[in-house]
Write an enzyme that holds these catalytic residues in place. Structure first.
Site, PDB file in Angstrom:
ATOM      1  N   PHE A 118       2.507 -77.343  10.004  1.00  0.00           N
ATOM      2  CA  PHE A 118       2.162 -78.671  10.499  1.00  0.00           C
ATOM      3  C   PHE A 118       1.061 -78.541  11.547  1.00  0.00           C
ATOM      4  O   PHE A 118       1.199 -77.782  12.511  1.00  0.00           O
ATOM      5  CB  PHE A 118       3.391 -79.352  11.105  1.00  0.00           C
ATOM      6  N   ALA A 119      -0.041 -79.265  11.317  1.00  0.00           N
ATOM      7  CA  ALA A 119      -1.161 -79.275  12.258  1.00  0.00           C
ATOM      8  C   ALA A 119      -1.453 -80.727  12.604  1.00  0.00           C
ATOM      9  O   ALA A 119      -2.293 -81.384  11.968  1.00  0.00           O
ATOM     10  CB  ALA A 119      -2.378 -78.599  11.652  1.00  0.00           C
ATOM     11  N   LYS A 122      -3.918 -82.214  18.258  1.00  0.00           N
ATOM     12  CA  LYS A 122      -4.830 -81.142  18.655  1.00  0.00           C
ATOM     13  C   LYS A 122      -4.466 -79.788  18.052  1.00  0.00           C
ATOM     14  O   LYS A 122      -5.214 -78.818  18.221  1.00  0.00           O
ATOM     15  CB  LYS A 122      -4.872 -81.047  20.183  1.00  0.00           C
ATOM     16  N   ASP A 208       5.059 -71.861  12.249  1.00  0.00           N
ATOM     17  CA  ASP A 208       4.310 -72.597  13.274  1.00  0.00           C
ATOM     18  C   ASP A 208       2.830 -72.269  13.152  1.00  0.00           C
ATOM     19  O   ASP A 208       2.451 -71.097  13.026  1.00  0.00           O
ATOM     20  CB  ASP A 208       4.810 -72.234  14.672  1.00  0.00           C
ATOM     21  N   GLY A 232      12.973 -63.415  22.722  1.00  0.00           N
ATOM     22  CA  GLY A 232      13.503 -63.521  24.076  1.00  0.00           C
ATOM     23  C   GLY A 232      14.967 -63.156  24.223  1.00  0.00           C
ATOM     24  O   GLY A 232      15.456 -63.007  25.352  1.00  0.00           O
ATOM     25  N   TYR A 233      15.672 -62.997  23.084  1.00  0.00           N
ATOM     26  CA  TYR A 233      17.123 -62.848  23.179  1.00  0.00           C
ATOM     27  C   TYR A 233      17.680 -61.768  22.255  1.00  0.00           C
ATOM     28  O   TYR A 233      18.875 -61.753  21.974  1.00  0.00           O
ATOM     29  CB  TYR A 233      17.799 -64.186  22.844  1.00  0.00           C
ATOM     30  N   GLU A 301      15.557 -76.086  15.856  1.00  0.00           N
ATOM     31  CA  GLU A 301      15.976 -74.706  16.092  1.00  0.00           C
ATOM     32  C   GLU A 301      17.469 -74.639  16.442  1.00  0.00           C
ATOM     33  O   GLU A 301      18.160 -73.690  16.052  1.00  0.00           O
ATOM     34  CB  GLU A 301      15.140 -74.084  17.201  1.00  0.00           C
TER      35      GLU A 301
END
Length: 354
Positions: A118-119, A122, A208, A232-233, A301
């Site tokens: 998805f874009a 901006k 993404d 991160g996890y 998420e």
């Protein structure tokens, strides 16, 4: 002996006959009233058997004779990381597979790979880097279609594509909040898979757009349902500290004493039908939350993580498959395959990142 045949056994045989006749389909919450009387156990049997009749399966792991590759070892390999989950599926890291072998197997199958990005607003500025790097590293020499969902078709760049690869543009409305962009992905992806992509792909990845490929991202990532550990996890975070949705009112709720891993929603993929079911699940659960005037802490998420807790993925990809340019690369990440770009969220997000 006949007296010991259970109703479930009979139902399993019946489901098998349905497959042969071409009438079988998985049962879900929207199943016909006529079959609502079956027990939960019987429903599981029929669902499991019918799933085997999906439009795409890996089939046998065949290779052409004469391929040269390094001999595999039972004694050597990665010892610094775990390469299998406790439900016995691969946890994929650099050094746990041979790309020559796995490419030979999957190229023989010749699957069609769909990538949904998805874009909006901006975020169209990230298309060029994503697509150009994808042509260098993403499923090279495979058939790939990039489905670009955007509110500004004029800003989709022209990219030189390899053989069997194409870009298809899907128009979607603009959004006032970045959260609406995220939740809208599930809605528009569900609609487009149902109307178009289902007939054009065997595997589908949700990704993404604000990312760039740095190294190979290939057939080793394919399975019925493949997900990526959040960078991160993934090391030592306790399940109680995962950023799951903790409010019981939300459909994404996970209790503090439950959980396997924390997965990112920025890269996930699998068989087309399995991905459709999961994308639709995230969309429908988000809609149910909206009716109750609640929004899951990390939108789709959060719903993704709840689904995967109770419906285990068939392959878990290490954070090599989504790192971030914000973060230092640790020693256990031997290769960064795709990474999220540094950006000014206040500037690129429609509501200033709030």
């Amino acid at each position: 002996m006949t007296r010991n045949i259970s109703r479930t056994n009979i139902l399993a045989i019946f489901a098998f006959l349905l497959i042969i006749m071409g009438f079988c389909r998985p049962l879900d919450g929207n199943s016909d009233p006529e079959v609502s009387h079956v027990t939960e156990a019987e429903r599981d049997v029929m669902t499991a058997v019918c799933t085997e009749n999906s439009s795409w399966t890996t089939r046998s792991l065949e290779m052409k004779p004469g391929l040269k590759y390094a001999q595999p070892s039972t004694q050597k390999g990665r010892t610094d990381v775990n390469s299998v989950t406790n439900w016995n599926v691969p946890l994929v890291w650099e050094g746990t597979y041979d790309p020559v072998v796995i490419d030979a197997i999957y190229k023989k199958m010749d699957p069609r790979i769909a990538v949904v990005v998805f874009a909006v607003g901006k975020y169209t500025r990230f298309l060029k880097g994503f697509l150009e790097s994808g042509e260098k590293y993403f499923f090279v020499d495979f058939r790939v279609t990039y489905y670009v969902f955007t509110d500004n078709e004029q800003e989709v760049p022209h990219i030189n594509l390899g053989k069997g690869r194409k870009i298809l543009v899907v128009s979607v409305p603009s959004a006032n909040r970045w959260q609406d962009v995220v939740l809208g992905r599930m809605k528009w992806a569900t609609i487009s898979i149902d109307k178009q992509i289902r007939d054009e792909a065997d595997y589908l990845f949700m990704m993404d757009i604000d990312s760039i490929f740095y190294n190979r991202f290939g057939a080793e990532s394919l399975s019925q349902l493949s997900v990526v550990l959040h960078r991160g996890y993934y090391k030592s975070t306790k399940r109680a500290d995962f950023p799951y949705e903790r409010r019981p009112l939300s459909k994404a709720y996970i209790p503090f004493d439950e959980g396997d891993y924390y997965y990112t929603a920025a890269v996930w993929g699998g068989y087309l039908e399995d991905m459709y079911n999961l994308v639709k699940y995230c969309y429908m659960q988000s809609e149910e939350d909206a009716k109750n005037k609640i929004e899951a802490v990390w939108q789709e998420e959060s719903h993704l993580n709840r689904y995967l807790l109770y419906n285990k993925p068939t392959k878990v990809l290490s954070p090599e498959y989504l790192w971030s340019d914000y973060d230092r690369v640790p020693s256990d990440i031997k290769v960064v395959r795709i990474s999220q770009l540094v950006k000014n969220y206040k500037e690129v997000r429609p509501n200033g990142g709030q």
